[in-house]
Design an enzyme around this catalytic site. Structure first.
Site, mmCIF file in Angstrom:
data_model
loop_
_atom_site.group_PDB
_atom_site.id
_atom_site.type_symbol
_atom_site.label_atom_id
_atom_site.label_comp_id
_atom_site.label_asym_id
_atom_site.label_seq_id
_atom_site.Cartn_x
_atom_site.Cartn_y
_atom_site.Cartn_z
ATOM 1 N N CYS A 28 0.815 -1.213 0.000
ATOM 2 C CA CYS A 28 0.000 0.000 0.000
ATOM 3 C C CYS A 28 0.848 1.263 0.000
ATOM 4 C CB CYS A 28 -0.936 0.003 1.210
ATOM 5 S SG CYS A 28 -2.258 -1.231 1.118
ATOM 6 N N HIS A 52 -2.451 -1.774 -5.964
ATOM 7 C CA HIS A 52 -1.806 -3.083 -6.184
ATOM 8 C C HIS A 52 -2.886 -4.149 -6.227
ATOM 9 C CE1 HIS A 52 -2.438 -3.953 -1.920
ATOM 10 N NE2 HIS A 52 -1.920 -2.779 -1.665
#
Length: 825
Positions: free
Chosen positions: A96, A326
């Site tokens: 993240c 992601h």
């Protein structure tokens, strides 16, 4: 009747205005004739006068390989059919905070130095070095009205507004859908558990629409930049109430790599994980269902943004970008859930773009990255990307006027995927670069030498190999022996006296007394006092501090150092005299003795109303247990104190790291002399550590794979114990415990508690992903010296690696090229 002396001035003023307007029109006409063409003044509301608006919609943990986009029909219709779909979009670090930092700055992880979700994430270094150079700061300085709504960085504390954002509504800390805190322009705003006003996805959508409409009403000629950073589908996966019953039979996550194992050919963490149990497989089904449910609210958000642009007439002058930070895995290779792996399900993300001059329904096959977002937005605004950005603008791939340019032919076909700090390569003579191997490998190679096979029994043996309680090998220095075989310390009186700093004052005369008694003298005095004194008197040692009487303060007489021995004064000629002196105490009154029997139990006062007793129990004010209002007020106050302390601890760690780099010279005489004597003694006897004396250039950079069977069995035993419901801890592995109370919205989890692991501390890697018309490969090197290679045309799900087909020379050359990228601070 109107008088003429009132009308005449007004008439003259009107005629003068008419003359000025006529003169102005003649001048403009003449200017148009001189230019050879007629100029038309555009009206104030003509949208061609301003630069295009930019809207970035960012999701958290959204995959492509597991079919998350299949449920977002509105988004696909607006973005894919109405714009361009980048079929090969990747992230450079599937975590993240590092990925979001790359999106904001356009840099690789090794250039912005945010390596994990904790290390350097929103740290003072990030705030001072990289935060002023995000795409929001550049566009704000160029005239854009900027707004950020939603999740920012994992460690963002909400105490400030990052530079470059005019309207700020950033989420404090990590993703949540309810019971979160928003930093609204620097003022923290707490939200509860009411869907209509607290659900984060809807709050982000409503705030962004309100900001856009207000900006166009007040400043119609200024372009707008907005970032909608949604928490979905990140945990805790709380969906909107109207979608709680969707997707009862979800199966998109069951791919060929689902629960595939064993995986002994992969790196340490994946190779040690076993296949999932039935309770884990049931959890993955519910988890995937809840993740897709949260994305339906994001789908509605994209539709509302699209309708708002249509209503305001800004649709044809706005670029919309939809992507994620992601990917994610749910059950792949036996891993219950998680991210951060270099495989396709974690590094591939959705990427769509629509806007002026973009042909609807097009598809781009060239690989694009998350580091391309910042240069692309600057290119849309007409700005040149700074030289320290690693990404490229993707406009050259989608705009018709740039499709035939030379730059498209030179687009990338390979890129770097990294996690963690990169090993530094060193030059050794003329033998070129080599790869550092792990300490455990080097230790095992050293301990296999003949000179380390015995425990300090060979002549002139300086080091020996020992095994610690954890089974790891360590080098220990051999102590020199006397002729009788008794260990003794080497002392060299002939060593020269070393100079000390000017601000240190140290005793030079050996007959001067030391700073205190020796350990033997203190131990003997402690034994004597323990025999002759009761427990209510604390022992105080002669030579350390003056002895005090129980009645009055004694005279300041101390023992003296004469001729290298202690000579006691007349007042304290023996320890026994001191004992009798200390025993002269006035007896306690009866009330004190009786009160001592019922003394209050010692406690540690933590807050104004709560304390921790000596038996580890907590006792609070009785009013807290009876009043719900007082209970809530005190609980919220404690939470605020915890947040303040976390910020303070983080700042203290930064200061501690700074002090480590600025450590001054020692002034402690004994430690300074002893350390310098040891260094001179080491130089004289040439007792060099084996690691420092050996040349690492002889170590092979490839094929250094090892698996210690003892450690493998230990880790397997620990993981089996965790799966059976035991202690959810393992050395070097990040694990979590899932309970029935974790999810607060339906569908609920009711099958009990279980444990699972998501990542390991040694899963640091550097990979080269190659994708062009002839190659579709992944080459990875892990910190544990494991090498992985996959040909995705042959094995698209990366089930087994095929190193036999790898071109080792080409792969090594690519790794060196990517590792040699400049380190831009």
């Amino acid at each position: 009747m109107v008088h003429l002396h009132f009308v005449r001035p007004c008439l003259l003023a009107w005629r003068s205005r008419q003359r000025r307007l006529l003169l102005l029109s003649l001048m403009l006409g003449a200017l148009g004739c001189c230019n050879g063409r007629r100029e038309h003044l555009r009206p104030r509301n003509d949208r061609r006068n301003i630069r295009p608006n930019i809207i970035l919609v960012l999701t958290d943990d959204q995959d492509v390989e597991l079919g998350s986009m299949d449920v977002m029909d509105k988004t696909r219709q607006i973005m894919e059919q109405g714009g361009t779909h980048f079929a090969n979009a990747f992230v450079t670090t599937p975590m993240c905070c590092p990925s979001r930092s790359s999106i904001l700055t356009g840099k690789y992880t090794h250039n912005h130095h945010v390596y994990t979700n904790n290390e350097n994430c929103s740290s003072p270094f990030w705030q001072a070095t990289h935060e002023p150079h995000t795409f929001g700061a550049y566009l704000s300085r160029s005239g854009y009205r900027t707004g950020y709504f939603g999740k920012y960085l994992n460690e963002y504390n909400g105490t400030y507004v990052p530079p470059g954002w005019l309207e700020w509504a950033g989420l404090v800390r990590n993703s949540r859908f309810y019971n979160y805190t928003i930093s609204r322009n620097g003022i923290q705003e707490k939200h509860g558990f009411v869907y209509e006003k607290d659900y984060l996805t809807d709050l982000i959508t409503n705030d962004s629409i309100r900001f856009f409409r207000k900006s166009k009403d007040e400043f119609p000629l200024r372009p707008v930049l907005m970032v909608l950073s949604h928490a979905a589908p990140h945990g805790p996966e709380d969906s909107a109430p109207q979608y709680a019953d969707k997707f009862p039979n979800v199966s998109q996550h069951i791919t060929p790599s689902y629960n595939f194992g064993p995986n002994y050919d992969k790196h340490w963490f994946v190779s040690h994980m076993q296949r999932m149990l039935p309770i884990h497989m049931e959890f993955t089904n519910i988890l995937q269902r809840k993740r897709l449910q949260t994305l339906l609210s994001v789908d509605d958000s994209v539709e509302k943004i699209f309708q708002m642009l249509q209503d305001t007439g800004e649709l044809d002058n706005t670029y919309i970008i939809f992507t994620a930070d992601h990917g994610y895995h749910v059950g792949q290779f036996g891993l219950v859930k998680g991210k951060s792996l270099p495989y396709e399900f974690d590094i591939r993300v959705p990427f769509y773009m629509r806007g002026p001059e973009i042909q609807p329904g097009t598809r781009v096959s060239q690989p694009v990255l998350n580091i391309d977002l910042a240069p692309t937005m600057l290119d849309i605004a007409g700005l040149k990307a700074p030289g320290d950005m690693d990404g490229k603008s993707v406009l050259k791939l989608v705009l018709p006027r740039r499709l035939n340019s030379r730059k498209q032919n030179h687009w990338r076909n390979s890129f770097l995927i990294e996690r963690g700090k990169m090993f530094r390569l060193k030059q050794v003579g003329n033998k070129g670069l080599y790869t550092l191997i792990g300490k455990s490998d080097r230790m095992r190679e050293v301990c296999e030498r003949p000179e380390f096979q015995t425990a300090c029994q060979q002549s002139k043996q300086k080091w020996q190999c020992v095994e610690d309680p954890d089974g790891r090998l360590r080098l220990q220095k051999c102590k020199p022996r006397s002729q009788s075989g008794v260990l003794r310390r080497v002392k060299n009186p002939a060593l020269p006296t070393l100079p000390m700093p000017d601000d240190c004052i140290c005793p030079s005369d050996p007959s001067d007394p030391p700073g205190g008694l020796s350990k033997t003298e203190r131990r003997n005095q402690r034994k004597f006092l323990k025999i002759h004194l009761t427990q209510k008197y604390k022992p105080r040692f002669i030579g350390t501090r003056p002895i005090r009487s129980a009645r009055r303060r004694p005279r300041r007489r101390r023992s003296r150092w004469v001729g290298g021995n202690w000579r006691l004064t007349k007042r304290h000629h023996t320890p026994t005299a001191w004992v009798h002196k200390a025993r002269r105490r006035r007896p306690l009154p009866p009330a004190s003795r009786s009160r001592k029997k019922y003394h209050r139990e010692p406690s540690l006062k933590v807050t104004r109303r709560c304390s921790i007793l000596s038996n580890s129990t907590i006792r609070c004010d009785g009013h807290l247990y009876s009043s719900i209002k007082a209970w809530k007020h005190h609980k919220s106050k404690i939470e605020d104190q915890i947040e303040d302390l976390q910020v303070k601890i983080k700042s203290l760690k930064e200061v501690k790291g700074h002090l480590k780099t600025k450590r001054p010279d020692k002034c402690d005489c004994i430690k300074s002399y002893s350390s310098k004597k040891r260094s001179l003694s080491r130089q004289k006897h040439k007792t060099v550590h084996p690691f420092k004396g050996q040349s690492r250039a002889t170590v092979s950079p490839w094929l250094q794979q090892y698996r210690l069977e003892k450690r493998r069995k230990k880790v397997k035993k620990t993981l089996k114990k965790m799966k059976r419901g035991g202690d959810c801890k393992a050395p070097g592995i990040t694990c979590f415990t899932h309970t029935n109370e974790h999810w607060q919205t339906p569908p609920f989890w009711t099958l009990g508690t279980f444990c699972a692991c998501t990542s390991a501390s040694n899963s640091t890697y550097w990979c080269v992903r190659t994708l062009n018309t002839t190659h579709n490969t992944l080459f990875c090197e892990f910190a544990t010296s494991t090498i992985e290679y996959y040909d995705l045309d042959v094995d698209p799900y990366q089930s087994t690696q095929n190193q036999q087909e790898m071109n080792w020379a080409a792969a090594g050359r690519r790794v060196v090229e990517h590792r040699s990228l400049p380190d831009r601070g």
